[in-house]
Motif scaffolding. Sequence first.
Motif, PDB file in Angstrom:
ATOM      1  N   TYR A 185     106.110  51.886 116.247  1.00 35.10           N
ATOM      2  CA  TYR A 185     107.305  51.308 116.857  1.00 35.10           C
ATOM      3  C   TYR A 185     107.544  49.898 116.318  1.00 35.10           C
ATOM      4  O   TYR A 185     106.599  49.145 116.113  1.00 35.10           O
ATOM      5  CB  TYR A 185     107.160  51.254 118.384  1.00 35.10           C
ATOM      6  CG  TYR A 185     107.008  52.602 119.022  1.00 35.10           C
ATOM      7  CD1 TYR A 185     108.111  53.428 119.215  1.00 35.10           C
ATOM      8  CD2 TYR A 185     105.756  53.073 119.418  1.00 35.10           C
ATOM      9  CE1 TYR A 185     107.971  54.681 119.792  1.00 35.10           C
ATOM     10  CE2 TYR A 185     105.608  54.330 119.993  1.00 35.10           C
ATOM     11  CZ  TYR A 185     106.721  55.119 120.181  1.00 35.10           C
ATOM     12  OH  TYR A 185     106.586  56.364 120.745  1.00 35.10           O
ATOM     13  N   LEU A 215     107.979  49.111 125.885  1.00 32.99           N
ATOM     14  CA  LEU A 215     108.784  50.081 125.141  1.00 32.99           C
ATOM     15  C   LEU A 215     110.006  50.525 125.936  1.00 32.99           C
ATOM     16  O   LEU A 215     111.057  50.847 125.358  1.00 32.99           O
ATOM     17  CB  LEU A 215     107.920  51.280 124.743  1.00 32.99           C
ATOM     18  CG  LEU A 215     106.847  50.966 123.694  1.00 32.99           C
ATOM     19  CD1 LEU A 215     105.917  52.160 123.506  1.00 32.99           C
ATOM     20  CD2 LEU A 215     107.498  50.593 122.363  1.00 32.99           C
ATOM     21  N   HIS A 220     112.965  52.443 124.108  1.00 32.75           N
ATOM     22  CA  HIS A 220     112.310  53.660 123.631  1.00 32.75           C
ATOM     23  C   HIS A 220     112.034  54.649 124.764  1.00 32.75           C
ATOM     24  O   HIS A 220     111.802  55.835 124.518  1.00 32.75           O
ATOM     25  CB  HIS A 220     110.996  53.315 122.925  1.00 32.75           C
ATOM     26  CG  HIS A 220     111.168  52.511 121.680  1.00 32.75           C
ATOM     27  ND1 HIS A 220     111.637  53.046 120.506  1.00 32.75           N
ATOM     28  CD2 HIS A 220     110.973  51.188 121.436  1.00 32.75           C
ATOM     29  CE1 HIS A 220     111.704  52.106 119.584  1.00 32.75           C
ATOM     30  NE2 HIS A 220     111.302  50.964 120.125  1.00 32.75           N
TER      31      HIS A 220
END
Length: 299
Positions: A185, A215, A220
């Motif tokens: 990521y 995240l 995400h």
Amino acid sequence: MTVRTDLVTAALSRATARSARAAEVTRTTFLNDTIAYAARLIRDVLPTAAAVTVDTDEKELHEVRDADGETLWHAPISGPGHKFNDSLVDDVDDLLREAIPFGGLAAAGWKTSVKGFPYRDIQLPEPPPATRHARAYVRHEDTVLDVHANLVPADRPSFALRDRFGNDMRETRDRVRAAILNAGYDWPDGQLTVDLHGAGEPGSVADLAIACAILAAAGHIAPAALKRTALLGELGLDGRVRVTDQTRAGVRFADLCGYRRVIVASTAATTCPLIPGGAVHGVLDLRQAVDLLAQPFTD
């Protein structure tokens, strides 16, 4: 007739096909990034801008409109003293001149305008929210923590991780950051602040919750996916989820606290007690945890 292809030619053919697909993806990404950048420049002075028309022959901006289709600016000028001045228009035109020659406009969503060729209409991406917030939960014996992650746009990225007393958690911060990057990521742009609230010493058992909160704030994971889910696990620098002490007791405690889903290291999941009406999931690494949280969960 049978056509025979030697192994070297076949390998080169496959490599060429892979490169062509990669080039198409890169070209689309380049065009999307260009429009996102142009949108930022335009919205600095025309905050309600929602769509533009581009002259692809001249490689210049032709018109800017709001969500209702009302014209906010048009070429060559919109009158003296307009907020979208020549200098800003030139900046946008420079971006267009770099991107348009690569082609692939239709694939990137640049639609032919009602004005006809060579004009293309492009919807500007939605502006990012000013602040993004996510919350994750640690329920493990005497450790009852809520992890709050806040991401604010900023010119200079920063990352602060603080315990419930406001102390800097430098070792945990570096470990979690490495795990996120090594899991594949990108590190979120902006000013990232993570605060732990609750009771007990966090220790490494909070690593997984901290990473998932970050995240989620970065987009995400949907922040709502973290609700009623306890996350128990230490993270390795490579992004793997490791077993922590007394994971079984931690799952039992999370169940008593009303959490219907608990995510732990895969090596511990099979030995953990069941949660009536809920589930205990084991994951090998951070990416598996994110994939799991992306799936609908109902209890």
